[in-house]
Enzyme design. Structure first.
Site, short mmCIF file in Angstrom:
data_model
loop_
_atom_site.label_atom_id
_atom_site.label_comp_id
_atom_site.label_asym_id
_atom_site.label_seq_id
_atom_site.Cartn_x
_atom_site.Cartn_y
_atom_site.Cartn_z
N CYS A 4 0.84 -1.20 0.00
CA CYS A 4 0.00 0.00 0.00
C CYS A 4 0.88 1.26 0.00
CB CYS A 4 -0.91 -0.02 1.23
SG CYS A 4 -1.81 1.51 1.45
N CYS A 7 0.41 3.29 3.19
CA CYS A 7 1.10 2.69 4.35
C CYS A 7 2.60 2.98 4.28
CB CYS A 7 0.85 1.19 4.40
SG CYS A 7 -0.81 0.75 5.01
N ASP A 30 -1.69 16.26 -1.93
CA ASP A 30 -1.97 15.30 -3.00
C ASP A 30 -0.96 15.53 -4.12
OD1 ASP A 30 -4.78 13.62 -4.02
OD2 ASP A 30 -3.26 14.16 -5.51
N HIS A 46 -4.90 0.69 8.15
CA HIS A 46 -5.19 0.33 6.75
C HIS A 46 -6.53 -0.37 6.61
CE1 HIS A 46 -4.29 -0.88 2.58
NE2 HIS A 46 -5.08 -1.89 2.90
N ASN A 86 -13.57 8.86 -1.87
CA ASN A 86 -13.93 7.94 -2.94
C ASN A 86 -14.00 6.52 -2.38
OD1 ASN A 86 -14.11 9.86 -5.03
ND2 ASN A 86 -11.87 9.91 -5.18
N THR A 94 -8.50 4.96 -6.35
CA THR A 94 -7.29 4.36 -6.92
C THR A 94 -6.35 3.81 -5.86
OG1 THR A 94 -6.22 6.53 -6.97
CG2 THR A 94 -7.35 5.80 -8.99
N HIS A 97 -6.70 2.49 0.46
CA HIS A 97 -6.46 2.83 1.87
C HIS A 97 -7.29 4.08 2.13
CE1 HIS A 97 -3.38 3.25 5.37
NE2 HIS A 97 -4.29 4.20 5.54
N HIS A 99 -8.96 7.43 2.64
CA HIS A 99 -8.38 8.76 2.75
C HIS A 99 -9.42 9.81 2.41
CE1 HIS A 99 -7.77 7.18 -1.30
NE2 HIS A 99 -7.90 8.42 -1.74
N HIS A 101 -10.02 13.45 0.79
CA HIS A 101 -9.49 14.57 0.00
C HIS A 101 -10.01 15.86 0.65
CE1 HIS A 101 -8.26 12.27 -3.68
NE2 HIS A 101 -9.13 11.41 -3.19
P1 DGP Z 1 -8.48 8.22 -4.89
O1 DGP Z 1 -8.84 8.29 -6.34
O2 DGP Z 1 -9.59 8.78 -4.02
O3 DGP Z 1 -8.01 6.85 -4.47
O4 DGP Z 1 -7.28 9.23 -4.74
C1 DGP Z 1 -5.95 8.88 -4.57
C2 DGP Z 1 -5.16 10.16 -4.58
O5 DGP Z 1 -3.87 9.88 -4.08
C3 DGP Z 1 -4.98 10.80 -5.95
O6 DGP Z 1 -5.55 12.10 -5.93
C4 DGP Z 1 -3.49 10.89 -6.16
C5 DGP Z 1 -2.93 10.66 -4.78
N1 DGP Z 1 -1.69 9.91 -4.74
C6 DGP Z 1 -1.44 8.72 -5.33
N2 DGP Z 1 -0.18 8.32 -5.06
C7 DGP Z 1 0.36 9.29 -4.27
C8 DGP Z 1 1.63 9.44 -3.67
O7 DGP Z 1 2.55 8.61 -3.78
N3 DGP Z 1 1.83 10.58 -2.94
C9 DGP Z 1 0.84 11.52 -2.78
N4 DGP Z 1 1.14 12.58 -2.05
N5 DGP Z 1 -0.37 11.40 -3.33
C10 DGP Z 1 -0.61 10.29 -4.07
#
Ligand code: DGP
Length: 118
Positions: A4, A7, A30, A46, A86, A94, A97, A99, A101
């Site tokens: 993950c 994680c 983000d 997680h 989401n 995507t 885990h 989260h 926004h």
């Molecule tokens: P979601 O589609 O809700 O699962 O959004 C995942 C978000 O996580 C997406 O806006 C991009 C962000 N993201 C993905 N990988 C990384 C990372 O390695 N670092 C950071 N800071 N954000 C990430």
């Protein structure tokens, strides 16, 4: 969870722009911001979906939400912000885990997910 991304960020194994951390959650920028301010508030435990939450996870998430409200002004979200969580494929989650926004720093149109303007 071994594979993950979040994680790994929580454990410090991957870099992030971190704005806040306590024993329950981190708040990071983000990597693909959709507005002037776009953070991810990530509970450290997680799990992917609300449907998987334990009672303890629910307590923790409540505490995280209260902390987010406390932090908002220092994150440049003092005029308001949108919280998006989401859940699953149709929402295009995507990272599996949970989260939150936190999106703001500008006016967000009502009908859209977020604005593309920065
Ligand atoms: P979601 O589609 O809700 O699962 O959004 C995942 C978000 O996580 C997406 O806006 C991009 C962000 N993201 C993905 N990988 C990384 C990372 O390695 N670092 C950071 N800071 N954000 C990430």
């Amino acid at each position: 969870m071994d594979n993950c991304i979040f994680c790994k960020i929580i454990k410090g194994e991957l870099p992030s722009e971190k704005f806040y951390e306590d024993d329950l959650m981190i708040v990071i920028a983000d990597v693909n911001p959709r507005a002037k301010k776009h953070y991810l508030a990530i509970p450290k435990r997680h799990y992917k979906l609300f449907s998987e939450m334990t009672d303890e996870d629910a307590d923790i998430l409540g505490k995280c939400v209260r902390k987010i409200a406390e932090l908002a002004p220092s994150l440049g979200l003092e005029n308001g912000y949108r919280v998006i969580v989401n859940q699953g494929d149709d929402a295009e989650q995507t990272v599996p885990h949970l989260h939150l926004h936190l999106i703001g720093g500008q006016k967000l149109t009502l009908g859209s997910y977020v604005t593309d303007e920065k």
